[in-house]
Every structure is written in C-alpha cells, then in structure tokens.
Scaffold this motif. Structure first.
Motif, PDB file in Angstrom:
ATOM      1  N   LEU A  11       0.858  -1.178   0.000  1.00  0.00           N
ATOM      2  CA  LEU A  11       0.000   0.000   0.000  1.00  0.00           C
ATOM      3  C   LEU A  11       0.900   1.234   0.000  1.00  0.00           C
ATOM      4  CD1 LEU A  11      -2.695   1.563   0.524  1.00  0.00           C
ATOM      5  CD2 LEU A  11      -2.229   1.219   2.965  1.00  0.00           C
ATOM      6  N   TYR A  12       0.725   2.097  -0.989  1.00  0.00           N
ATOM      7  CA  TYR A  12       1.477   3.349  -1.085  1.00  0.00           C
ATOM      8  C   TYR A  12       0.515   4.506  -0.880  1.00  0.00           C
ATOM      9  CZ  TYR A  12       5.154   0.559  -3.243  1.00  0.00           C
ATOM     10  OH  TYR A  12       6.114  -0.378  -3.488  1.00  0.00           O
ATOM     11  N   VAL A  13       0.915   5.460  -0.035  1.00  0.00           N
ATOM     12  CA  VAL A  13       0.096   6.643   0.228  1.00  0.00           C
ATOM     13  C   VAL A  13       0.981   7.873   0.097  1.00  0.00           C
ATOM     14  CG1 VAL A  13      -1.370   7.841   1.893  1.00  0.00           C
ATOM     15  CG2 VAL A  13      -1.329   5.336   1.861  1.00  0.00           C
ATOM     16  N   ASN A  14       0.605   8.758  -0.806  1.00  0.00           N
ATOM     17  CA  ASN A  14       1.303  10.031  -0.952  1.00  0.00           C
ATOM     18  C   ASN A  14       0.665  10.995   0.035  1.00  0.00           C
ATOM     19  OD1 ASN A  14       2.411  12.460  -1.664  1.00  0.00           O
ATOM     20  ND2 ASN A  14       1.859  12.358  -3.809  1.00  0.00           N
ATOM     21  N   THR A  15       1.408  11.391   1.032  1.00  0.00           N
ATOM     22  CA  THR A  15       0.876  12.259   2.095  1.00  0.00           C
ATOM     23  C   THR A  15       1.199  13.726   1.853  1.00  0.00           C
ATOM     24  OG1 THR A  15       2.863  11.898   3.411  1.00  0.00           O
ATOM     25  CG2 THR A  15       0.999  10.411   3.807  1.00  0.00           C
ATOM     26  N   THR A  16       1.506  14.060   0.594  1.00  0.00           N
ATOM     27  CA  THR A  16       1.835  15.450   0.263  1.00  0.00           C
ATOM     28  C   THR A  16       0.868  15.983  -0.787  1.00  0.00           C
ATOM     29  OG1 THR A  16       3.317  15.042  -1.613  1.00  0.00           O
ATOM     30  CG2 THR A  16       4.278  14.862   0.602  1.00  0.00           C
ATOM     31  N   GLY A  17       0.882  17.260  -0.975  1.00  0.00           N
ATOM     32  CA  GLY A  17       0.059  17.911  -1.981  1.00  0.00           C
ATOM     33  C   GLY A  17       0.724  17.994  -3.339  1.00  0.00           C
ATOM     34  N   ASP A  38       5.028  -0.149 -14.247  1.00  0.00           N
ATOM     35  CA  ASP A  38       6.348  -0.588 -14.670  1.00  0.00           C
ATOM     36  C   ASP A  38       7.264  -0.538 -13.453  1.00  0.00           C
ATOM     37  OD1 ASP A  38       7.933  -1.656 -16.629  1.00  0.00           O
ATOM     38  OD2 ASP A  38       8.421   0.236 -17.590  1.00  0.00           O
ATOM     39  N   ARG A  39       8.359   0.066 -13.516  1.00  0.00           N
ATOM     40  CA  ARG A  39       9.267   0.142 -12.368  1.00  0.00           C
ATOM     41  C   ARG A  39       9.150   1.460 -11.610  1.00  0.00           C
ATOM     42  NH1 ARG A  39      13.024  -3.934 -11.580  1.00  0.00           N
ATOM     43  NH2 ARG A  39      12.896  -5.472 -13.212  1.00  0.00           N
ATOM     44  N   THR A  40       8.205   2.315 -12.019  1.00  0.00           N
ATOM     45  CA  THR A  40       7.975   3.580 -11.327  1.00  0.00           C
ATOM     46  C   THR A  40       6.483   3.770 -11.111  1.00  0.00           C
ATOM     47  OG1 THR A  40       9.930   4.567 -12.373  1.00  0.00           O
ATOM     48  CG2 THR A  40       8.351   6.074 -11.380  1.00  0.00           C
ATOM     49  N   LEU A  41       6.089   3.926  -9.868  1.00  0.00           N
ATOM     50  CA  LEU A  41       4.703   4.212  -9.517  1.00  0.00           C
ATOM     51  C   LEU A  41       4.553   5.723  -9.424  1.00  0.00           C
ATOM     52  CD1 LEU A  41       1.866   3.397  -8.521  1.00  0.00           C
ATOM     53  CD2 LEU A  41       2.834   3.319  -6.213  1.00  0.00           C
ATOM     54  N   ARG A  42       3.614   6.272 -10.159  1.00  0.00           N
ATOM     55  CA  ARG A  42       3.356   7.706 -10.109  1.00  0.00           C
ATOM     56  C   ARG A  42       2.061   7.933  -9.334  1.00  0.00           C
ATOM     57  NH1 ARG A  42       5.747   6.239 -14.613  1.00  0.00           N
ATOM     58  NH2 ARG A  42       7.550   7.423 -15.346  1.00  0.00           N
ATOM     59  N   LEU A  43       2.192   8.677  -8.246  1.00  0.00           N
ATOM     60  CA  LEU A  43       1.028   8.993  -7.411  1.00  0.00           C
ATOM     61  C   LEU A  43       0.770  10.485  -7.445  1.00  0.00           C
ATOM     62  CD1 LEU A  43       1.599   6.849  -4.196  1.00  0.00           C
ATOM     63  CD2 LEU A  43      -0.134   6.512  -5.940  1.00  0.00           C
ATOM     64  N   GLY A  44      -0.472  10.858  -7.663  1.00  0.00           N
ATOM     65  CA  GLY A  44      -0.855  12.257  -7.625  1.00  0.00           C
ATOM     66  C   GLY A  44      -0.886  12.758  -6.184  1.00  0.00           C
ATOM     67  N   PRO A  45      -1.151  14.049  -6.008  1.00  0.00           N
ATOM     68  CA  PRO A  45      -1.253  14.590  -4.655  1.00  0.00           C
ATOM     69  C   PRO A  45      -2.290  13.816  -3.843  1.00  0.00           C
ATOM     70  CG  PRO A  45      -1.298  16.343  -6.288  1.00  0.00           C
ATOM     71  CD  PRO A  45      -1.371  15.050  -7.041  1.00  0.00           C
ATOM     72  N   TRP A  46      -1.927  13.420  -2.655  1.00  0.00           N
ATOM     73  CA  TRP A  46      -2.776  12.660  -1.736  1.00  0.00           C
ATOM     74  C   TRP A  46      -3.216  11.315  -2.330  1.00  0.00           C
ATOM     75  CZ3 TRP A  46      -1.614  15.265   2.310  1.00  0.00           C
ATOM     76  CH2 TRP A  46      -1.491  16.654   2.252  1.00  0.00           C
ATOM     77  N   GLY A  47      -2.459  10.821  -3.323  1.00  0.00           N
ATOM     78  CA  GLY A  47      -2.820   9.577  -4.014  1.00  0.00           C
ATOM     79  C   GLY A  47      -2.564   8.318  -3.209  1.00  0.00           C
ATOM     80  N   VAL A  48      -3.310   7.278  -3.552  1.00  0.00           N
ATOM     81  CA  VAL A  48      -3.196   5.979  -2.883  1.00  0.00           C
ATOM     82  C   VAL A  48      -3.223   4.886  -3.954  1.00  0.00           C
ATOM     83  CG1 VAL A  48      -4.325   4.373  -1.294  1.00  0.00           C
ATOM     84  CG2 VAL A  48      -4.437   6.828  -0.860  1.00  0.00           C
ATOM     85  N   GLU A  49      -2.399   3.863  -3.780  1.00  0.00           N
ATOM     86  CA  GLU A  49      -2.423   2.706  -4.664  1.00  0.00           C
ATOM     87  C   GLU A  49      -1.948   1.483  -3.906  1.00  0.00           C
ATOM     88  OE1 GLU A  49      -3.743   0.815  -6.879  1.00  0.00           O
ATOM     89  OE2 GLU A  49      -3.241   2.101  -8.581  1.00  0.00           O
ATOM     90  N   VAL A  50      -2.473   0.331  -4.288  1.00  0.00           N
ATOM     91  CA  VAL A  50      -2.043  -0.951  -3.762  1.00  0.00           C
ATOM     92  C   VAL A  50      -1.432  -1.687  -4.941  1.00  0.00           C
ATOM     93  CG1 VAL A  50      -2.753  -3.131  -2.713  1.00  0.00           C
ATOM     94  CG2 VAL A  50      -3.876  -0.986  -2.035  1.00  0.00           C
TER      95      VAL A  50
END
Length: 52
Positions: A11-17, A38-50
């Motif tokens: 579980l990845y959580v981006n805790t920034t804006g 691929d080998r880089t997960l891109r998360l938007g502001p406050w994004g979450v992904e599993v």
C-alpha cells in the motif's frame, strides 16, 4: 510518503500535496486503478495505490 505491506501487497500513500514518483523493485499491477505499473509508480497529490 508511506508504504506498508498488507497481505503480500504494498500500500502506497502520498501524504503530500505534490505528485510523487516511487521506484519499484519489479513491475506490478495497481489493484485500485487496474493499471500496469512498470518500475515507477506515479502517485498524484494525496494519491493511494495498492501494488501486487
């Protein structure tokens, strides 16, 4: 940014804006988005992904 392993998935959580890029050790699949990661997960502001 936080990352936790939950039942074999990470579980990845981006805790920034701001968008973040997280290097991964191997390709995977985003459970929430259904997208291939691929080998880089891109998360938007406050994004979450599993990733599995």
């Amino acid at each position: 940014m936080y990352a936790r392993v939950v039942e074999g998935r990470t579980l990845y959580v981006n805790t920034t804006g701001e968008p973040k890029e997280v290097p991964l050790g191997a390709p995977g699949r985003g459970v929430l988005s259904g997208q291939s990661v691929d080998r880089t997960l891109r998360l938007g502001p406050w994004g979450v992904e599993v990733v599995e």
